[in-house]
Structures are given as C-alpha cells and as structure tokens.
Write an enzyme that holds these catalytic residues in place. Structure first.
Site: not given
Ligand code: ACO
Length: 323
Positions: A113, A250, A280
């Site tokens: 990214c 980003h 993204n």
């Molecule tokens: N729909 C519904 N529920 C979901 C989904 C979905 N699509 N995906 C995950 N969940 C669930 C999980 O299983 C979890 O359930 P549980 O509590 O029963 O275990 C719950 O939702 C919470 O999951 P978290 O991972 O804690 O959710 P979070 O609030 O952290 O959001 C996210 C997840 C959006 C992925 C976030 O962590 C994020 O944006 N992370 C950073 C990603 C990023 O910035 N990447 C950048 C670089 S990308 C690159 O370089 C290629």
C-alpha cells in the site's frame, strides 16, 4: 535547484461496482458492519478484460491528457503494484509498450500500500539526480485477484483501480515556497510480515496465493507509524500541520484516517477521503484520491499537499508536495 513538479494527474476504475450489500449472500456480513468499521460503501472490481496493465495504461493516458503531453515526452515509468500481470517482466514495461513508448525505461516498485509514496520518492530522486526529466508514477492494482472471497475479514476491504501523476523537472529556490516535492520520509520493518502478507509466491509455493491479514494488529500499529513518519516529514520541511492545505492519506479505513488526522491536529475539512467509493486499492489509493481532489477543484496550484501510506511489510512513508 531542481524540483520535481506535478504536471498532471489521471485515474482509471474498472466498470463493475460492487456495493457492500452485494457481499451479503456470499459471506456472513452486512452493509452496516462494513460501513461502520471501515467507512467503505462500494469498490470497483476488475472484469476478465481488465488488468493491472490495462488500468495502469488508462490512468497514464488520462494523466498525459491532463498534462497536455504525449508518451514521447516521458523518459521513466515507475509502476507501484503488488498485483503485476505476470511475475515478470515488470508490468511497467508492458504499460510502456502499450503506450507505444520504445525509449526511456520502466520498472515496478513493490511496497504494497506504500508503493505510490515510495514511487514518488524514487521518481523525485531520478529527476533531481538528472537521470530523468519527466516521470510517470502509476499506482495500479487488481487486489480482487488475490483475495480469498470466502474470508469476510479481508474480502470486503479491497478494490481495484489505478491512478497516475506526472512529475517534471522544474526550477526551485530551495525553500518550501517552491512547487514540487519538498520532503519525503520512508520506513519499513519486516518483523511485522505475518500481520499482512500473501500466502504464496514464485520462490515458495509456486502459486500466486491469497491475502492474509490480522486486521486488528495492523490497526493497532497503523496510527503510531503514520503519525511518526509524518512528523519526521514535517520537521524535514520545517512546517506544522497548520501549514497544510490538504492531507491525502492511504485509503484503508476511515477510522485510521480520522485517528491519524486527529493525532496530528489536521482539520477534518483538509482531509481527502475516497475510501467510501473505492475501498482499499493498495498502491492505487493515494493517486486515485489525488485525482478526485484535483478533478473536483479542491487541490489547486500552489497548495501544500501531504501524501501518506502504510501497508504490508510493514512499509510506510509520507511525501510533502507543493502542487
Ligand atoms: N462482517 C461482519 N463481521 C466481521 C467481518 C465482516 N466483514 N469481518 C470480521 N468480522 C467480525 C470478526 O470475526 C470479529 O468477530 P468476533 O468478535 O466474534 O471474533 C468482529 O467482527 C470484530 O473483528 P475485529 O477484527 O476486531 O474488527 P475491527 O473493528 O478491528 O475491524 C478491520 C476490522 C476493519 C479489518 C480493521 O481492523 C482494520 O481496518 N484494520 C486495518 C487494515 C488496514 O489498514 N490495512 C492497511 C494496510 S492494507 C495493505 O497494505 C495491503
């Protein structure tokens, strides 16, 4: 002194738009969960006839038209991508050929990214070192091809697309009043590899592989890394957040963007957000956001613009540009 001045911008998106609700029959998720946790509402997904090379070519042609230039005017193409058409040759060389360019040189840059920020920094060094006069820096990705479409924690986050800028050698006085790239700071740290990676490759599995991410872990590191590298860039240029006209981060997650801007003291109205429209798009996200803000008249000649990205590796970086 020589400065690398932005001469044009362009973008290209696949025809097909996939809305959050379109995932509801595929994996256990909802429009509400995706929008609330990420700010994403839709993303573009490449069709069979759309590739990293074709999207990159289209973005490059748009940037050339915007600049009033032709491929004959370009002497270097830097393509930031993690989803090349082939393992080799470099997709940049394929784009060069598609543009009818048989002079100069072209190469791919792999920083996930952060690729576009790495690409602009590299192009700036080629220009200031006298190796190139006009550089096409492209970010183009087809992440849809490396997603595990049964993994709800990743497949809803990414999209496809391409953006491009043309940097051109110009004269500057060496102050931050100059137009062009004014400061840049790049970082990487491989200890974080397992938090965001693709589980395949030519030298390990002999397959392309799928994207794997511990989203919560990435999130935990993102804001600190982003704000550190931006502060380093500010101190290099001797400016503060108040001096900025636009922040073009980003586009991974609206919550990361908001938290970073807040920590840095960058006013909300100066932040360009397109994650709602594109998801993204990895290395394409910053140039796509730039193209949107230039096309709608927000970013204008003379504005002080901060670009930032963070991604797999981890890699991260920031570039300060006077438009
Ligand atoms: N729909 C519904 N529920 C979901 C989904 C979905 N699509 N995906 C995950 N969940 C669930 C999980 O299983 C979890 O359930 P549980 O509590 O029963 O275990 C719950 O939702 C919470 O999951 P978290 O991972 O804690 O959710 P979070 O609030 O952290 O959001 C996210 C997840 C959006 C992925 C976030 O962590 C994020 O944006 N992370 C950073 C990603 C990023 O910035 N990447 C950048 C670089 S990308 C690159 O370089 C290629």
């Amino acid at each position: 002194m020589i400065r690398s001045v932005v001469r044009g911008t362009g973008a290209a998106l696949p025809r097909r738009i996939m809305k959050n609700a379109d995932f509801e029959g595929m994996v256990e998720t909802s429009d509400e969960w995706i929008a609330q946790r990420t700010g994403i509402r839709q993303r573009h997904i490449a069709g069979d006839d759309e590739t990293t090379a074709s999207l990159g070519e289209a973005a490059a042609r748009a940037a050339l038209a915007n600049a009033g230039l032709t491929p004959a005017d370009i002497d270097l193409i830097v393509l930031a991508t993690s989803t090349p058409n082939n393992t080799f040759p470099a997709t940049a060389v394929e784009i060069q050929n598609r543009l009818g360019m048989h002079h100069g040189f072209a190469f791919d840059m792999q920083a996930v990214c952060s690729g576009f920020v790495y690409g602009v920094t590299t192009a700036d060094l080629y220009i200031r070192g006298g190796q190139a006069k006009r550089v096409l820096v492209i970010g183009s990705e087809t992440f849809s091809r490396i997603l595990d479409w049964s993994d709800r924690s990743t497949c809803v986050l990414f999209g496809d697309g391409a953006g491009a800028v043309i940097l051109e050698a110009g004269e500057g006085t060496g102050t931050i009043a100059d137009r062009g790239v004014l400061a840049a700071s790049l970082r990487s740290d491989g200890t974080h590899k397992d938090k965001l990676f693709v589980d395949g490759g030519p030298s390990t599995t002999g397959t392309v592989g799928h994207l794997r991410m511990e989203g919560r872990e990435v999130f935990k590191h993102a804001v600190g890394m982003i704000t550190d590298v931006i502060e380093a860039t500010f101190s290099q240029a001797g400016i503060s957040a108040d001096d900025l006209d636009w922040f073009v981060p980003h586009q991974a997650n609206k919550r990361i963007i908001d938290a970073s801007a807040k920590k840095l003291g960058i006013a909300e109205q100066k932040v360009v957000v397109t994650v709602d429209l594109h998801g993204n798009t990895s290395a394409a996200s910053v140039p796509l956001a730039l193209s949107v803000a230039v096309a709608d008249g927000r970013i204008k000649k003379g504005d002080l613009v901060l670009l930032e990205a963070m991604g797999g590796g981890f890699t991260w970086g920031a570039v300060l540009v006077r438009w």
